[in-house]
Design a protein around this motif. Structure first.
Motif, PDB file in Angstrom:
ATOM      1  N   SER A 507       0.833  -1.207   0.000  1.00 59.10           N
ATOM      2  CA  SER A 507       0.000   0.000   0.000  1.00 59.10           C
ATOM      3  C   SER A 507       0.865   1.254   0.000  1.00 59.10           C
ATOM      4  CB  SER A 507      -0.916   0.008   1.237  1.00 59.10           C
ATOM      5  OG  SER A 507      -1.790  -1.099   1.224  1.00 59.10           O
ATOM      6  N   ILE A 508       1.980   1.217   0.733  1.00 56.88           N
ATOM      7  CA  ILE A 508       2.911   2.348   0.733  1.00 56.88           C
ATOM      8  C   ILE A 508       3.458   2.579  -0.662  1.00 56.88           C
ATOM      9  CG2 ILE A 508       5.157   3.133   1.577  1.00 56.88           C
ATOM     10  CD1 ILE A 508       4.483   1.609   4.203  1.00 56.88           C
ATOM     11  N   TRP A 509       3.868   1.485  -1.317  1.00 56.91           N
ATOM     12  CA  TRP A 509       4.410   1.597  -2.680  1.00 56.91           C
ATOM     13  C   TRP A 509       3.351   2.122  -3.642  1.00 56.91           C
ATOM     14  CZ3 TRP A 509       2.720  -1.057  -7.062  1.00 56.91           C
ATOM     15  CH2 TRP A 509       3.500  -0.890  -8.207  1.00 56.91           C
ATOM     16  N   ARG A 510       2.138   1.611  -3.543  1.00 53.84           N
ATOM     17  CA  ARG A 510       1.071   2.025  -4.449  1.00 53.84           C
ATOM     18  C   ARG A 510       0.714   3.493  -4.228  1.00 53.84           C
ATOM     19  NH1 ARG A 510      -4.520   2.264  -4.913  1.00 53.84           N
ATOM     20  NH2 ARG A 510      -5.313   1.607  -6.961  1.00 53.84           N
ATOM     21  N   ASP A 511       0.675   3.922  -2.960  1.00 55.01           N
ATOM     22  CA  ASP A 511       0.376   5.321  -2.670  1.00 55.01           C
ATOM     23  C   ASP A 511       1.459   6.232  -3.219  1.00 55.01           C
ATOM     24  OD1 ASP A 511      -1.301   7.306  -1.225  1.00 55.01           O
ATOM     25  OD2 ASP A 511       0.515   7.590  -0.030  1.00 55.01           O
ATOM     26  N   HIS A 512       2.709   5.793  -3.124  1.00 57.18           N
ATOM     27  CA  HIS A 512       3.818   6.579  -3.672  1.00 57.18           C
ATOM     28  C   HIS A 512       3.667   6.724  -5.185  1.00 57.18           C
ATOM     29  CE1 HIS A 512       7.896   8.064  -4.316  1.00 57.18           C
ATOM     30  NE2 HIS A 512       8.054   7.129  -5.240  1.00 57.18           N
ATOM     31  N   MET A 513       3.303   5.651  -5.859  1.00 54.27           N
ATOM     32  CA  MET A 513       3.136   5.711  -7.310  1.00 54.27           C
ATOM     33  C   MET A 513       1.968   6.615  -7.703  1.00 54.27           C
ATOM     34  SD  MET A 513       5.633   3.901  -8.338  1.00 54.27           S
ATOM     35  CE  MET A 513       5.260   3.813 -10.093  1.00 54.27           C
ATOM     36  N   LEU A 514       0.875   6.562  -6.960  1.00 60.64           N
ATOM     37  CA  LEU A 514      -0.281   7.406  -7.262  1.00 60.64           C
ATOM     38  C   LEU A 514       0.042   8.881  -7.048  1.00 60.64           C
ATOM     39  CD1 LEU A 514      -3.199   5.324  -5.668  1.00 60.64           C
ATOM     40  CD2 LEU A 514      -2.766   5.707  -8.106  1.00 60.64           C
ATOM     41  N   GLN A 515       0.757   9.193  -5.967  1.00 59.62           N
ATOM     42  CA  GLN A 515       1.121  10.583  -5.711  1.00 59.62           C
ATOM     43  C   GLN A 515       2.066  11.114  -6.785  1.00 59.62           C
ATOM     44  OE1 GLN A 515      -0.265  12.534  -3.448  1.00 59.62           O
ATOM     45  NE2 GLN A 515      -1.521  10.788  -2.813  1.00 59.62           N
ATOM     46  N   ALA A 516       2.992  10.274  -7.240  1.00 59.34           N
ATOM     47  CA  ALA A 516       3.895  10.687  -8.315  1.00 59.34           C
ATOM     48  C   ALA A 516       3.118  10.961  -9.601  1.00 59.34           C
ATOM     49  CB  ALA A 516       4.948   9.603  -8.553  1.00 59.34           C
ATOM     50  N   GLU A 517       2.115  10.133  -9.861  1.00 62.60           N
ATOM     51  CA  GLU A 517       1.285  10.320 -11.056  1.00 62.60           C
ATOM     52  C   GLU A 517       0.483  11.612 -10.969  1.00 62.60           C
ATOM     53  OE1 GLU A 517      -2.457   7.954 -13.023  1.00 62.60           O
ATOM     54  OE2 GLU A 517      -0.778   6.760 -12.268  1.00 62.60           O
ATOM     55  N   ILE A 518      -0.031  11.929  -9.781  1.00 63.37           N
ATOM     56  CA  ILE A 518      -0.787  13.171  -9.589  1.00 63.37           C
ATOM     57  C   ILE A 518       0.114  14.382  -9.793  1.00 63.37           C
ATOM     58  CG2 ILE A 518      -1.980  14.570  -7.861  1.00 63.37           C
ATOM     59  CD1 ILE A 518      -3.095  11.947  -6.721  1.00 63.37           C
ATOM     60  N   ARG A 519       1.329  14.326  -9.251  1.00 64.09           N
ATOM     61  CA  ARG A 519       2.250  15.450  -9.417  1.00 64.09           C
ATOM     62  C   ARG A 519       2.607  15.674 -10.878  1.00 64.09           C
ATOM     63  NH1 ARG A 519       4.404  13.375  -4.508  1.00 64.09           N
ATOM     64  NH2 ARG A 519       5.923  12.103  -5.661  1.00 64.09           N
ATOM     65  N   GLN A 520       2.819  14.581 -11.616  1.00 67.39           N
ATOM     66  CA  GLN A 520       3.126  14.712 -13.033  1.00 67.39           C
ATOM     67  C   GLN A 520       1.962  15.326 -13.794  1.00 67.39           C
ATOM     68  OE1 GLN A 520       4.290  10.846 -14.417  1.00 67.39           O
ATOM     69  NE2 GLN A 520       6.206  10.813 -13.240  1.00 67.39           N
ATOM     70  N   LYS A 521       0.741  14.940 -13.427  1.00 62.23           N
ATOM     71  CA  LYS A 521      -0.444  15.483 -14.085  1.00 62.23           C
ATOM     72  C   LYS A 521      -0.578  16.971 -13.805  1.00 62.23           C
ATOM     73  CE  LYS A 521      -5.426  14.790 -14.531  1.00 62.23           C
ATOM     74  NZ  LYS A 521      -6.605  13.994 -14.078  1.00 62.23           N
ATOM     75  N   GLU A 522      -0.312  17.383 -12.560  1.00 56.14           N
ATOM     76  CA  GLU A 522      -0.380  18.798 -12.220  1.00 56.14           C
ATOM     77  C   GLU A 522       0.659  19.604 -12.979  1.00 56.14           C
ATOM     78  OE1 GLU A 522       0.054  18.796  -8.036  1.00 56.14           O
ATOM     79  OE2 GLU A 522      -2.087  18.389  -7.631  1.00 56.14           O
ATOM     80  N   LEU A 523       1.862  19.048 -13.127  1.00 51.07           N
ATOM     81  CA  LEU A 523       2.907  19.741 -13.882  1.00 51.07           C
ATOM     82  C   LEU A 523       2.513  19.910 -15.343  1.00 51.07           C
ATOM     83  CD1 LEU A 523       6.132  18.091 -12.382  1.00 51.07           C
ATOM     84  CD2 LEU A 523       5.334  20.441 -12.057  1.00 51.07           C
ATOM     85  N   ARG A 524       1.881  18.873 -15.916  1.00 53.87           N
ATOM     86  CA  ARG A 524       1.439  18.973 -17.310  1.00 53.87           C
ATOM     87  C   ARG A 524       0.351  20.031 -17.465  1.00 53.87           C
ATOM     88  NH1 ARG A 524       1.848  13.208 -17.194  1.00 53.87           N
ATOM     89  NH2 ARG A 524      -0.405  13.075 -16.832  1.00 53.87           N
ATOM     90  N   GLU A 525      -0.554  20.114 -16.471  1.00 54.81           N
ATOM     91  CA  GLU A 525      -1.627  21.112 -16.538  1.00 54.81           C
ATOM     92  C   GLU A 525      -1.081  22.522 -16.410  1.00 54.81           C
ATOM     93  OE1 GLU A 525      -4.359  20.063 -13.520  1.00 54.81           O
ATOM     94  OE2 GLU A 525      -5.274  18.411 -14.665  1.00 54.81           O
ATOM     95  N   GLU A 526      -0.074  22.697 -15.549  1.00 57.64           N
ATOM     96  CA  GLU A 526       0.506  24.019 -15.375  1.00 57.64           C
ATOM     97  C   GLU A 526       1.263  24.471 -16.618  1.00 57.64           C
ATOM     98  OE1 GLU A 526       2.879  23.879 -11.905  1.00 57.64           O
ATOM     99  OE2 GLU A 526       1.152  23.733 -10.517  1.00 57.64           O
ATOM    100  N   SER A 527       1.891  23.512 -17.299  1.00 57.98           N
ATOM    101  CA  SER A 527       2.640  23.860 -18.501  1.00 57.98           C
ATOM    102  C   SER A 527       1.715  24.030 -19.697  1.00 57.98           C
ATOM    103  CB  SER A 527       3.682  22.779 -18.801  1.00 57.98           C
ATOM    104  OG  SER A 527       3.040  21.537 -19.034  1.00 57.98           O
TER     105      SER A 527
END
Length: 527
Positions: A507-527
């Motif tokens: 669950s820790i690993w999966r949560d880390h992967m989901l948070q990384a995916e969210i951050r990447q999505k936010e960066l794409r939206e900002e750009s």
């Protein structure tokens, strides 16, 4: 003043709601008096757990729809009836009451505690939107101390008197909850927002279209009886447009809840200082609102629900086995270690371990504050708290499978209480963060079906193993094998706790992967 009185009332109510965890203090004597096997005794305990956890969904619906007071009053009646029925059965002796009725009485004690506790916590959370941590900490801690409170009274006022103890539980729980319910009042909160017109928007140099006061100044808008809404929902699936000479308030539910979101979560997060596209920002807010209001059947297709459901089921089932049977552990070890031990001495040892379980559960619930440190200061996943709890459960199961000296049983009761309290202190926050706060009572009710399944399995395993090593002497069932009476059950739960440890790491690993995916999505939206 009304809000402070309500917190005190909620704390008193919660103190009377956790009596299911005192079951092992009177269960061995109850079983001996009624000539019940260990399996039958565990069935009665399981029925209490079933009432506590399986009633979570209907209780959540009731409290969300009608407010806290109906649940509290109904809970007081169920607790009084349940314990009085058990008291009457104990005095009646063997075969005075059939097993199904004993299980029903135990079920009522669990359901009553669940209903009253839900109402008390909801009131505290609603009355103190800016200080939920402090407001809910008192009733949460009182719930964990319930077993210690009643066992201490029993030790002083009714030593070695199971009949009086059950009568005290019947009268005490009913009176404490019923009388306190009249002081349990939800204080309404008004709205306070800055309203920005379109003319004001046009005068902004950087086209910052949305302004509102600081989150500490914001107030909530009522959505349904007993449950405040943290946002204003648009009935249209599309973002609202901005018309000339109109204005509107808006706020976004906070995904980053703190530990006070045990039953309610903070309502808002700050808007970005500058927004280039108003329509895009409002559309994103509407999407966030939808994402943070997942409840009922909408949970079933989501893997996050089953992940949290499985973890809670594994770990609580392990804890419930010890909570319901620490009295049997003490009786088996003392009978082998010192055959001359009197029943009165053994019962005092049982009460001592129930008190230790209760106090350590209280400590574990307070330690939930540390999950905020993990999330906000160390920037780690809250699932690390479940890993810590899993480690404590593993240690407790090893102690249970290996300890033969009854004087060392404190390690089993202490570590189990700590792990169990910490687990229940942290888990509602995970539910709030994952599915939102609007339907938290219902979602928590769905989640607490997990202990019903696992608790039944592990308790029945323990009872079957204990009965296999027992024999009937002078009309009473007794086990003289000491650790051998139940050690196999603890090896089974040790395997389950290792599985919980592995699942928490995943669950820790999966949560880390989901948070990384969210951050990447936010960066794409900002750009």
């Amino acid at each position: 003043m009304t809000r402070k009185v309500s917190v005190v009332a909620a704390t008193v109510i919660s103190l009377a709601c956790g009596t299911n965890y005192i079951y092992s203090a009177w269960a061995p004597q109850f079983a001996s008096r009624l000539d019940l096997s260990a399996t039958q005794s565990n069935l009665i305990g399981v029925a209490g757990n079933l009432g506590m956890y399986a009633s979570g969904i209907p209780v959540g619906l009731l409290v969300d729809a009608k407010g806290p007071k109906p649940g509290v009053l109904g809970g007081s009646v169920m607790l009084g009836i349940g314990y009085f029925a058990l008291y009457w059965a104990y005095n009646g002796g063997p075969e005075s009451v059939a097993m199904p009725w004993l299980c029903l009485a135990s079920f009522l004690t669990g359901a009553g505690g669940c209903a009253a506790f839900a109402g008390s916590i909801k009131t505290s959370a609603l009355n103190w939107p800016s200080h939920r941590g402090t407001a809910t900490a008192f009733p949460l801690a009182a719930f964990g101390l319930s077993a210690f409170f009643f066992s201490s009274i029993s030790t002083v006022a009714f030593p070695n008197n199971t009949s009086s103890f059950l009568l005290m539980l019947a009268i005490g729980t009913f009176c404490m909850i019923f009388l306190s319910a009249f002081f349990l009042i939800v204080v309404p909160h008004s709205q306070s927002y800055s309203r920005i017109s379109s003319d004001d928007l046009r005068r902004q140099p950087h086209s910052n279209p949305l302004h509102r006061r600081k989150s500490s100044e914001s107030r909530r808008l009522p959505a349904e009886p007993g449950m405040p809404s943290t946002n204003i929902k648009n009935s249209s699936p599309h973002p609202p447009s901005i018309h000339k000479d109109t204005s509107y308030p808006h706020e976004i539910p906070n995904v980053d809840t703190d530990e006070t979101s045990s039953l309610m979560s903070k309502s808002t997060v700050s808007l970005h200082d500058e927004v280039e596209d108003c329509g895009a920002k409002v559309g994103k807010a509407a999407h966030d609102q939808h994402r943070l209001d997942i409840r009922g059947l909408a949970l079933l297709p989501r893997p996050e629900f089953w992940q949290l459901f499985a973890l809670l089921g594994l770990l609580t089932g392990i804890g419930l086995m010890t909570i319901n049977n620490i009295g049997n552990d003490a009786q088996a070890l003392w009978s082998r270690h010192d055959p001359k031990s009197s029943p009165d001495w053994i019962q005092r040892r049982q009460l001592m371990h129930v008190s230790i379980l209760s106090v350590m559960s209280f400590v574990g619930r307070l330690l939930r504050i540390g999950s905020d440190l993990i999330v906000k200061k160390l920037h780690m996943s809250r699932f690390w708290c479940l890993f810590i709890s899993s480690c404590a459960f593993c240690a407790a199961q090893l102690c249970g499978a290996r300890i033969e000296n009854p004087n060392l049983l404190i390690y089993i009761s202490g570590s189990t209480g700590l792990a169990y309290g910490f687990l229940f202190g942290v888990y509602p926050s995970l539910i709030a963060e994952t599915f939102g706060v609007h339907g938290l009572s219902q979602n928590w009710g769905c989640m607490t079906l997990a202990p019903v399944i696992s608790g039944n399995i592990f308790n029945l395993i323990y009872g079957t193993i204990y009965d296999h090593h027992s024999s009937i002497k002078d009309g009473h069932r007794d086990c003289g094998d000491g650790l051998g009476c139940y050690s196999t059950a603890y090896w089974i739960t040790f395997g389950a706790s290792v599985a919980g440890l592995a699942l928490s790491l995943w669950s820790i690993w999966r949560d880390h992967m989901l948070q990384a995916e969210i951050r990447q999505k936010e960066l794409r939206e900002e750009s």
